[in-house]
Each structure stands twice: as structure tokens, then as C-alpha cells.
Design a protein around this motif. Structure first.
Motif, PDB file in Angstrom:
ATOM      1  N   GLU A   1       0.835  -1.204   0.000  1.00 46.53           N
ATOM      2  CA  GLU A   1       0.000   0.000   0.000  1.00 46.53           C
ATOM      3  C   GLU A   1       0.868   1.251   0.000  1.00 46.53           C
ATOM      4  O   GLU A   1       0.604   2.222  -0.737  1.00 46.53           O
ATOM      5  N   GLN A   2       1.920   1.237   0.797  1.00 40.32           N
ATOM      6  CA  GLN A   2       2.804   2.399   0.864  1.00 40.32           C
ATOM      7  C   GLN A   2       3.513   2.631  -0.468  1.00 40.32           C
ATOM      8  O   GLN A   2       3.646   3.773  -0.928  1.00 40.32           O
ATOM      9  N   ARG A   3       3.948   1.562  -1.098  1.00 48.39           N
ATOM     10  CA  ARG A   3       4.656   1.709  -2.368  1.00 48.39           C
ATOM     11  C   ARG A   3       3.716   2.179  -3.476  1.00 48.39           C
ATOM     12  O   ARG A   3       4.080   3.023  -4.303  1.00 48.39           O
ATOM     13  N   TYR A   4       2.508   1.648  -3.500  1.00 44.63           N
ATOM     14  CA  TYR A   4       1.522   2.099  -4.485  1.00 44.63           C
ATOM     15  C   TYR A   4       1.190   3.573  -4.263  1.00 44.63           C
ATOM     16  O   TYR A   4       1.105   4.363  -5.206  1.00 44.63           O
ATOM     17  N   HIS A   5       0.991   3.917  -3.004  1.00 44.47           N
ATOM     18  CA  HIS A   5       0.639   5.299  -2.667  1.00 44.47           C
ATOM     19  C   HIS A   5       1.739   6.263  -3.094  1.00 44.47           C
ATOM     20  O   HIS A   5       1.471   7.331  -3.677  1.00 44.47           O
ATOM     21  N   GLU A   6       2.961   5.909  -2.826  1.00 44.36           N
ATOM     22  CA  GLU A   6       4.088   6.776  -3.170  1.00 44.36           C
ATOM     23  C   GLU A   6       4.158   7.022  -4.679  1.00 44.36           C
ATOM     24  O   GLU A   6       4.391   8.148  -5.133  1.00 44.36           O
ATOM     25  N   ALA A   7       3.947   5.978  -5.465  1.00 43.18           N
ATOM     26  CA  ALA A   7       4.023   6.114  -6.921  1.00 43.18           C
ATOM     27  C   ALA A   7       2.945   7.050  -7.449  1.00 43.18           C
ATOM     28  O   ALA A   7       3.196   7.859  -8.356  1.00 43.18           O
ATOM     29  N   MET A   8       1.735   6.964  -6.898  1.00 41.61           N
ATOM     30  CA  MET A   8       0.636   7.814  -7.364  1.00 41.61           C
ATOM     31  C   MET A   8       0.738   9.225  -6.806  1.00 41.61           C
ATOM     32  O   MET A   8       0.504  10.205  -7.526  1.00 41.61           O
ATOM     33  N   ALA A   9       1.076   9.355  -5.530  1.00 44.82           N
ATOM     34  CA  ALA A   9       1.150  10.677  -4.900  1.00 44.82           C
ATOM     35  C   ALA A   9       2.251  11.534  -5.518  1.00 44.82           C
ATOM     36  O   ALA A   9       2.192  12.769  -5.457  1.00 44.82           O
ATOM     37  N   SER A  10       3.237  10.911  -6.126  1.00 44.62           N
ATOM     38  CA  SER A  10       4.293  11.645  -6.826  1.00 44.62           C
ATOM     39  C   SER A  10       3.843  12.103  -8.202  1.00 44.62           C
ATOM     40  O   SER A  10       4.567  12.838  -8.879  1.00 44.62           O
ATOM     41  N   PHE A  11       2.670  11.647  -8.641  1.00 42.05           N
ATOM     42  CA  PHE A  11       2.131  11.911  -9.976  1.00 42.05           C
ATOM     43  C   PHE A  11       3.004  11.311 -11.070  1.00 42.05           C
ATOM     44  O   PHE A  11       2.887  11.678 -12.231  1.00 42.05           O
ATOM     45  N   GLU A  12       3.859  10.361 -10.700  1.00 43.14           N
ATOM     46  CA  GLU A  12       4.707   9.701 -11.688  1.00 43.14           C
ATOM     47  C   GLU A  12       4.014   8.490 -12.299  1.00 43.14           C
ATOM     48  O   GLU A  12       4.363   8.069 -13.402  1.00 43.14           O
ATOM     49  N   PHE A  13       3.033   7.949 -11.603  1.00 41.69           N
ATOM     50  CA  PHE A  13       2.161   6.919 -12.160  1.00 41.69           C
ATOM     51  C   PHE A  13       0.722   7.332 -11.923  1.00 41.69           C
ATOM     52  O   PHE A  13       0.342   7.671 -10.800  1.00 41.69           O
ATOM     53  N   LEU A  14      -0.075   7.308 -12.988  1.00 44.44           N
ATOM     54  CA  LEU A  14      -1.471   7.731 -12.917  1.00 44.44           C
ATOM     55  C   LEU A  14      -2.367   6.595 -13.390  1.00 44.44           C
ATOM     56  O   LEU A  14      -2.398   6.286 -14.586  1.00 44.44           O
TER      57      LEU A  14
END
Length: 650
Positions: free
Chosen positions: A60-73
Motif C-alpha cells: 500500500e505504501q509503495r503504491y501510494h508513493e508512486a501515485m502521490a508523486s504523480f509519476e504513475f497515474l
């Protein structure tokens, strides 16, 4: 360092509020912040992970980090629906089942299409299986009305679903180039009131292209019987003339799609989703997500600006795992769709922000350097995605219909690097298809208005007038992400570098060459509009499609402003100069709308008297030019739709 989109792009927050922020039935916010939205999606994806609570929290933390950075949408269906508790699907793309040539099957398919669109899915249908107009129906001693007449039934159903308040519906209708009713299909949209909820595409075969080039006769066939023979070039000219005059139908190179399909050993494809980036078999379904290249550029505007390849590959690995998890977490409108998704575990990972990324590194869209960079970047995405899927297969198992010898022999897989092929041979692969490039219109707005998908920037700055919940209006300045960062850094008076180029400045060949460079590293297809100026001659226009075929594309969609669909008009707050640019080409949202998730006028919409309708920041629609015989005057009618809280109204 890249800024928070909400700090530089007010429309980003507006899009979140009106499209993606989870609210209760009474309108009270459930997601307090955008971070809550990302957390909700991450938690949903992590919920299917094995290994206990700690493993789920870690993912969950890794998924969240990728999306919250706007690098993965993730695609909008995932952002809006994941963890919402609503009976909606998280899949954007569906192709419906085969329509058998009998009335019961036809209306069973109408029902299945309605159920799929009710949950938010866009659908594709191939109507080539229906007998042509005038063919004998022996059971009742009458003549058949033909596939185009039955498409009117689907169109009415889609309009009814929308007027009843379901989420936006969109349909793709395809017909083979050798079907006896192909000419009626091609001409259907010459009537600006007909099939408004459909995008249309002709399934063009390699044999037909050869016949056109060799000026040979072309048989129109159904069920083994030749109904008519036409001159191939005459039919091709009718297709091209229709597209030139009113932007449809598009063209799908169906033989190439099947020849290049990773899964051709276990399926046959006859249709795509409405945007065209996902060719799918009967009951096929696919998830979408995009790597935001603009956020992965180090030192934007500096001489050493470049893409962070290591970070890109890391984000791709996370994205593949998240999308694979969503396959297990999603609802499915039909059981047949669930079985098909689970058997092949298709995902469609693509890119967005390409044009802005090129601006950041000083490469002009359409230049040789830009083409080389774009292809290199997409090759990195492809490599990382296949390696990640092989790693997932080692952990969770290959997709059920995986056949090592047959899969590794497929042309696209055979072109992969040795390291990737060895990893697949050792572990198998989790996902039958992995890469696809979607239009990404709304999620690009959410991410600070980065350039949409792989399109050039439409325009760098303009205003939009939006309606607030209290009924008041305000203007929102909409700026392209790269433009906003350039002005913040260098000021308003510094001239824009040559890398800042808009759609209107590019010839059709620049669009085609970019799409071809990317297609070489995409196993599905690409949603891309080839924008053509109004002044382009018909002869030049026809060559765009033949060039697309020669360049190895899987389909081609063009847009030339025309009297039937019109040109997309600007909001009233735009300057005259900006409005004239919109009249010359399509905006990023309208490009998606024209051939993809298009809003259409409704003949029987519901009128709600209790509360004023709320406008979204971006509305799609059509402008129609109407003339009467004997009159020198014309009137122009623009019709838009509003979608809010899952309800759609004219």
C-alpha cells in the motif's frame, strides 16, 4: 523539483473535486484530501496481496508513493471507483461478445452492452456478423434490415442509459471492409443526428490495401456469398471522403493487429474499445494506467536535462503490479468478462506527458531528436514492464492461458531483448499483453495539465469559466504544465524556446512518425489523433492513411475541421486569438472526445427542475452547421453535456 499540481493549476483541484473525490450519497466528502484518494486506491490494490497485514501495508505504501508523486497515474475508472464500495467496474475497456445473426442474440447483446455501460465501461462491437440489408430471413420470409439499422438500437440504448443518469457511455462500432453493407456504414455519420453515441471504424485488411494499390475489383461477401463486386479504389475513396468530410469512420488495420497480437494463439480480434488503443477479443477487458514522463525529467530546461531511467523503471514495476492487482479487485458487469480477464490478465500501461517531457529536454516535437528520445523512452517502459510481469509470474504464477512456446514465438515477444526473453522462458509471464497508450485527457488535467498522452500540446495558456457548487462562476487559468514551470522560472517576458510547439504548427507527417516510433514498443495500440488543417487537399489527406499503413501503425484516426462535426469552440473567456486556434484544431479534451469518450446530444434527456445543473471545468460536445437549400445563410448549434457525481445530463 516538480511542484504540487494544485499549486500551479487550479483546474487540477477542480477536476479532483468533481471527478475523483469520493463522496457519500448525500454529497458529503469521504476523501478529505487528494492524498486520501491515492490512499484509497493504494489500499484497494494492496488488499489482494498475500503475506499478511504487514505485506499489504508495505505494498500500500509503495503504491501510494508512486501515485502521490504523480509519476504513475491509474486510469480514471480506477481513481474514481477503487475502494468506493460502489457497484462499478475499474476497467475502462471492453469489447462485447460475438453477435450471432439472429434476433435473440442481437437483443441479448444489447442487454449485455447496457449492463456494461451502467457500471462505467466503454464498449466495442463488431457488426460484421450480421447479414446485409435485403438478405432473406427464411424463418419469417422477410428481408433483413442490415447491421447499420441494428446499430440504431444500440445507439438508442446508450442514449437512454445516459439520460437515466448513468456514467458516461461510449461505444465503438466496427464493420469489415468486405461486408456488403460497408458503404452504408461508411456514410452513416453524414447524418449529424445518427449514431451519435458511436465511434465508427472500418476493419481494413491487408488484401484490401493491396487491391486499392493495384486498382483491382473487390468482392463484398457475407457467409461465403458474393453480393456485389466494386472497384477497390472507389470504396477506399468513399471511406476517405467520409473521413475527410465528417471525421468518421476511422480505420483499423485488423490483419496487422491479429498478426502482432501476443495472444493470437488463443484468440481472434475483431474490434477495439472506443478510444482504439485496446484491440480486444469477444468479452475482452483491459485496465489502463500511464507513466507521467513529464514528472521524471531531471533538471528541466537545463542543458543536461534528461529522463531518470532508473526511476522510470521502478515506477513501471510498481504500475504493473498495481494494475495486475486491480484485475482481482475489480467488479465485472458480466461473468464472461471476468473469466476472460482472469484467463489472460491483460493490462494497458502507457505514457502521458510526452510533449512536456520533450519540451523539458529541449527537443521539438516531430524533430528527429524528439522521435529518437520518445522511442527510447517507450522501449524502457516496454522492457521494464515485461521484466516486472515475469517477476510477478515467478511469485504469483503465469496467466492461465500462457503457453511458453507459442507466446515466445509471437512477433512482438520475439523482438524483445535477450534478457527479457530469458526471464519469460524461466518464469513465464503474468500478463498476456502489457502496453497500450490511452488519451489520458482528464488524468492529465489532474496532474497539473501535463500534455495529454502522446499528443503535442494544443495550446499553452487559456481561461475556462467553471460553475461552483453555490451557482456562481469563476474563471480558471489553464496552463500547460511545461509552460507554467517555464514562466515561473524565467518570467513572463522571456521568449519561449523552439521546443515549445503546438499542434497547429505540426504537419500530419509529424504525428504519424511519432505514433510509428512509439508503436514499435507497444504490444496493443495507441490512441492518437492525426490533426489535419482545414486546407489540406483530399489527395494529401488520403495519403495520410496509406502512410500510416506503411509506417506499421495498427489504425489511423484523423481530425480535420468540417461542416458536420464543426471545430471545437473555445470558452467565451478565451481571447480571439486562442479561439481561432481552437477553430483550426482540436483541444486535448476534444481530441479525446471526437473519437473516444464523446458526449453526444440527447433526444430525450431528463429535465430536473429542483436544482441548477452544475458544469464541469471541461465539457465535450459538437457544433453543427445547418444550411437549407436556397438560402445563403447558416446557423451554428453547439450542444454540450454535463457529468457530475456519476450523473450525465445535456
Amino acid at each position: 523539483m516538480h511542484p504540487d499540481p494544485f499549486s500551479i493549476s487550479p483546474i487540477s483541484e477542480h477536476i479532483w473535486q468533481y471527478k475523483y473525490r469520493l463522496k457519500s450519497a448525500d454529497g458529503a466528502p469521504v476523501d478529505r484530501t487528494l492524498d486520501d484518494t491515492w490512499r484509497r486506491v493504494a489500499r484497494t490494490a494492496a488488499s489482494v496481496e498475500k503475506g499478511g497485514k504487514k505485506a499489504r501495508e508495505r505494498w500500500e505504501q509503495r503504491y501510494h508513493e508512486a501515485m502521490a508523486s504523480f509519476e504513475f497515474l491509474p486510469a480514471g475508472r480506477i481513481i474514481a471507483g477503487a475502494g468506493s464500495g460502489r457497484q462499478v467496474t475499474l476497467f475502462n475497456c471492453f469489447v462485447m461478445g460475438r453477435i450471432e445473426d439472429d434476433l435473440a442474440s442481437i437483443f441479448d447483446n444489447v442487454k449485455e452492452a447496457a449492463l456494461t455501460m451502467q457500471q462505467g465501461g466503454g464498449i466495442g462491437h463488431d457488426f460484421s456478423t450480421l447479414r446485409p440489408k435485403g438478405a432473406l430471413v427464411k424463418s419469417i420470409g422477410a428481408d433483413a434490415s442490415g447491421p447499420v439499422s441494428f446499430m440504431d438500437v444500440w445507439d438508442a440504448m446508450c442514449r437512454t442509459i445516459m439520460s437515466a443518469g448513468a456514467r458516461r457511455g461510449a461505444m465503438m462500432g466496427t464493420l469489415r471492409c468486405d461486408h456488403p453493407d460497408i458503404e452504408e456504414f461508411v456514410a452513416a455519420k453524414s447524418d449529424p443526428t445518427r449514431l451519435r453515441n458511436f465511434n465508427l471504424s472500418v476493419l481494413v485488411t491487408d488484401g484490401f490495401i493491396r487491391a486499392v494499390r493495384e486498382d483491382r475489383p473487390w468482392d463484398l461477401v457475407f457467409d461465403g456469398r458474393v453480393y456485389r463486386t466494386v472497384r477497390a479504389r472507389d470504396l477506399w475513396e468513399k471511406i476517405m471522403r467520409a473521413t475527410y468530410e465528417y471525421a468518421e469512420p476511422g480505420v483499423i488495420f485488423i490483419d496487422r493487429i491479429n498478426d502482432e497480437n501476443n495472444l493470437a494463439y488463443c484468440e481472434q480480434i475483431h474490434a477495439t474499445n472506443p478510444c482504439g488503443e485496446q484491440p480486444l477479443p469477444p468479452y475482452g477487458a483491459c485496465l489502463l494506467g500511464s507513466i507521467n514522463l513529464a514528472r521524471l525529467i531531471n533538471r528541466p530546461f537545463e542543458p543536461g536535462a534528461d529522463l531518470d531511467v532508473g526511476r522510470l523503471e521502478e515506477r513501471v514495476r510498481i504500475a504493473v503490479r498495481l494494475l495486475d492487482a486491480i484485475i482481482d479487485a475489480s467488479n465485472y458487469p458480466l461473468e464472461a468478462q471476468r473469466k476472460e480477464a482472469m484467463a489472460k490478465r491483460r493490462i494497458g500501461l502507457g505514457i502521458t506527458g510526452l510533449a512536456d517531457a520533450l519540451i523539458f529536454v529541449g527537443a521539438r516535437y516531430g524533430s528527429p531528436r524528439a522521435l529518437s528520445l520518445a522511442e527510447t523512452w517507450m522501449a524502457h517502459v516496454q522492457r521494464a514492464a515485461y521484466l516486472a510481469s515475469a517477476e510477478l509470474a515467478a511469485e504469483k504464477g503465469a496467466f492461465p492461458l500462457y503457453d511458453a512456446d507459442k507466446f515466445l514465438a509471437r512477433p512482438g515477444v520475439a523482438r524483445l531483448g535477450t534478457e527479457v526473453r530469458q526471464s519469460i522462458a524461466t518464469h513465464g509471464i503474468r500478463n498476456g499483453c502489457l502496453t497500450s497508450i490511452a488519451p489520458t485527457g482528464t488524468i492529465s488535467l489532474l496532474a497539473g495539465n501535463v500534455s495529454s498522452g502522446v499528443e503535442p500540446v494544443f495550446d499553452f495558456r487559456y481561461k475556462r469559466r467553471v460553475l461552483e457548487r453555490d451557482g456562481t462562476h469563476r474563471e480558471i487559468m489553464v496552463e500547460d504544465y511545461a509552460y507554467a514551470l517555464f514562466r515561473a522560472r524565467f518570467g513572463e517576458d522571456v521568449p519561449l524556446p523552439d521546443s515549445f510547439v503546438t499542434t497547429a504548427e505540426l504537419p500530419p507527417s509529424a504525428h504519424l512518425e511519432m505514433q510509428a516510433a512509439l508503436q514499435r514498443h507497444v504490444d496493443s495500440s495507441i490512441s492518437k489523433t492525426i490533426n489535419c488543417p482545414p486546407s489540406i487537399s483530399f489527395e494529401e489527406f488520403q495519403n495520410v492513411y496509406l502512410d500510416a499503413y506503411d509506417l506499421g501503425l495498427k489504425g489511423c484516426t484523423t481530425f480535420r475541421p468540417n461542416p458536420v462535426t464543426g471545430a471545437v469552440l473555445s470558452s467565451r473567456t478565451m481571447s480571439e486569438q486562442e479561439a481561432s486556434k481552437q477553430a483550426a484544431s482540436k483541444s486535448s479534451v476534444a481530441r479525446a472526445a471526437q473519437r473516444q469518450l464523446v458526449t453526444r446530444p440527447s433526444d430525450d434527456g431528463v429535465v430536473y427542475m429542483s436544482k441548477p445543473l452544475e458544469r464541469e471545468p471541461v465539457l465535450a460536445g459538437y457544433t453543427y452547421k445547418l444550411k437549407w437549400p436556397g438560402s445563403d445563410h447558416a446557423i451554428y448549434i453547439t450542444i454540450n453535456d454535463i457529468e457530475h457525481d456519476g450523473r450525465r445530463r445535456p
